[in-house]
Each structure stands twice: as C-alpha cells, then as structure tokens.
Write a protein that holds these residues in place. Structure first.
Motif, PDB file in Angstrom:
ATOM      1  N   ASP A  82       0.787  -1.233   0.000  1.00 32.56           N
ATOM      2  CA  ASP A  82       0.000   0.000   0.000  1.00 32.56           C
ATOM      3  C   ASP A  82       0.820   1.284   0.000  1.00 32.56           C
ATOM      4  OD1 ASP A  82      -2.224  -1.617  -0.006  1.00 32.56           O
ATOM      5  OD2 ASP A  82      -2.538  -1.480   2.158  1.00 32.56           O
ATOM      6  N   LYS A  84       2.744   4.276  -1.473  1.00 32.67           N
ATOM      7  CA  LYS A  84       2.610   4.921  -2.786  1.00 32.67           C
ATOM      8  C   LYS A  84       3.615   6.063  -2.934  1.00 32.67           C
ATOM      9  CE  LYS A  84      -1.200   2.602  -3.729  1.00 32.67           C
ATOM     10  NZ  LYS A  84      -1.062   1.353  -4.389  1.00 32.67           N
ATOM     11  N   THR A  85       3.961   6.379  -4.192  1.00 33.84           N
ATOM     12  CA  THR A  85       4.785   7.538  -4.491  1.00 33.84           C
ATOM     13  C   THR A  85       3.897   8.786  -4.441  1.00 33.84           C
ATOM     14  OG1 THR A  85       4.363   7.434  -6.865  1.00 33.84           O
ATOM     15  CG2 THR A  85       6.256   6.164  -6.038  1.00 33.84           C
ATOM     16  N   GLY A  88       0.998   8.611  -6.685  1.00 33.14           N
ATOM     17  CA  GLY A  88      -0.023   7.598  -6.416  1.00 33.14           C
ATOM     18  C   GLY A  88       0.304   6.226  -6.995  1.00 33.14           C
ATOM     19  N   LYS A  89       1.530   6.058  -7.491  1.00 36.91           N
ATOM     20  CA  LYS A  89       1.953   4.757  -8.031  1.00 36.91           C
ATOM     21  C   LYS A  89       2.555   3.916  -6.907  1.00 36.91           C
ATOM     22  CE  LYS A  89       2.993   6.801 -12.497  1.00 36.91           C
ATOM     23  NZ  LYS A  89       4.038   7.178 -13.444  1.00 36.91           N
ATOM     24  N   PRO A  90       2.562   2.591  -7.072  1.00 34.48           N
ATOM     25  CA  PRO A  90       3.177   1.741  -6.038  1.00 34.48           C
ATOM     26  C   PRO A  90       4.652   2.106  -5.844  1.00 34.48           C
ATOM     27  CG  PRO A  90       1.941   0.415  -7.589  1.00 34.48           C
ATOM     28  CD  PRO A  90       1.977   1.805  -8.159  1.00 34.48           C
ATOM     29  N   LYS A  91       5.046   2.265  -4.587  1.00 37.11           N
ATOM     30  CA  LYS A  91       6.413   2.659  -4.282  1.00 37.11           C
ATOM     31  C   LYS A  91       7.350   1.456  -4.218  1.00 37.11           C
ATOM     32  CE  LYS A  91       9.291   4.905  -0.899  1.00 37.11           C
ATOM     33  NZ  LYS A  91       9.497   6.308  -0.672  1.00 37.11           N
TER      34      LYS A  91
END
Length: 93
Positions: A82, A84-85, A88-91
C-alpha cells in the motif's frame, strides 16, 4: 520421572516450532538487519538492481516485511503493497 521430563521437553520444542511457523512471513516478521538480505533476493533478477534495492530497503525498514519471490506476492505484506509515491503509483518493488 525421566519420561515426564522428556515429554515436557518435546512438547516445549513443538510449541516453539509452531510459534515460529505462525510468525513466518507477513507484516513485521523481519528485523531491520534482515532487510538487506530479503531485498537482495527480491531485487536479484531486475536490471535496475540499485534502484530496486534502495526502494525495497526503504519499504522494508518501514514495514518490516518483504514479499516472497522476485515479483508479485504483495498481498503477503499489506504495508509494503500500500505504500505509494507522490504520483499515487506503487512505491515498493
């Protein structure tokens, strides 16, 4: 009396094994010292190893969890999944 002691010792070992198995994997199952090894495995097949290791170690230190395997399996670690960058992208890799 010796049989009773042996039975108790066996029972104690069995309990310890069950506890260890129940805590294997999942959120908070690693220590910060274990993160580099877990991320080394996670990032071992990528062409962007340095970036992957930096990001994975950051995520691991925050979540104390790294999903098994090289890709996927992120449901094993909801915190890792969960994060996120700013976009809003997966970190986490």
């Amino acid at each position: 009396m010796a049989k009773l002691e042996a039975s108790f010792f066996f029972f104690l070992l069995l309990c310890i094994a069950v506890i260890d198995l129940s805590q294997a994997g999942g959120e908070g199952s690693l220590t910060r010292a274990q993160c580099p090894h877990a991320c080394g495995v996670r990032c071992s097949k990528t062409h962007h190893r340095g970036n992957c290791l930096d990001t994975c170690n950051s995520c691991c230190r925050a979540c104390l969890c790294v999903p098994s395997g090289f890709v996927g399996h992120k449901d094993e670690c909801p915190c890792y999944r969960d994060r996120k960058t700013h976009d809003g992208k997966p970190k986490c890799p």
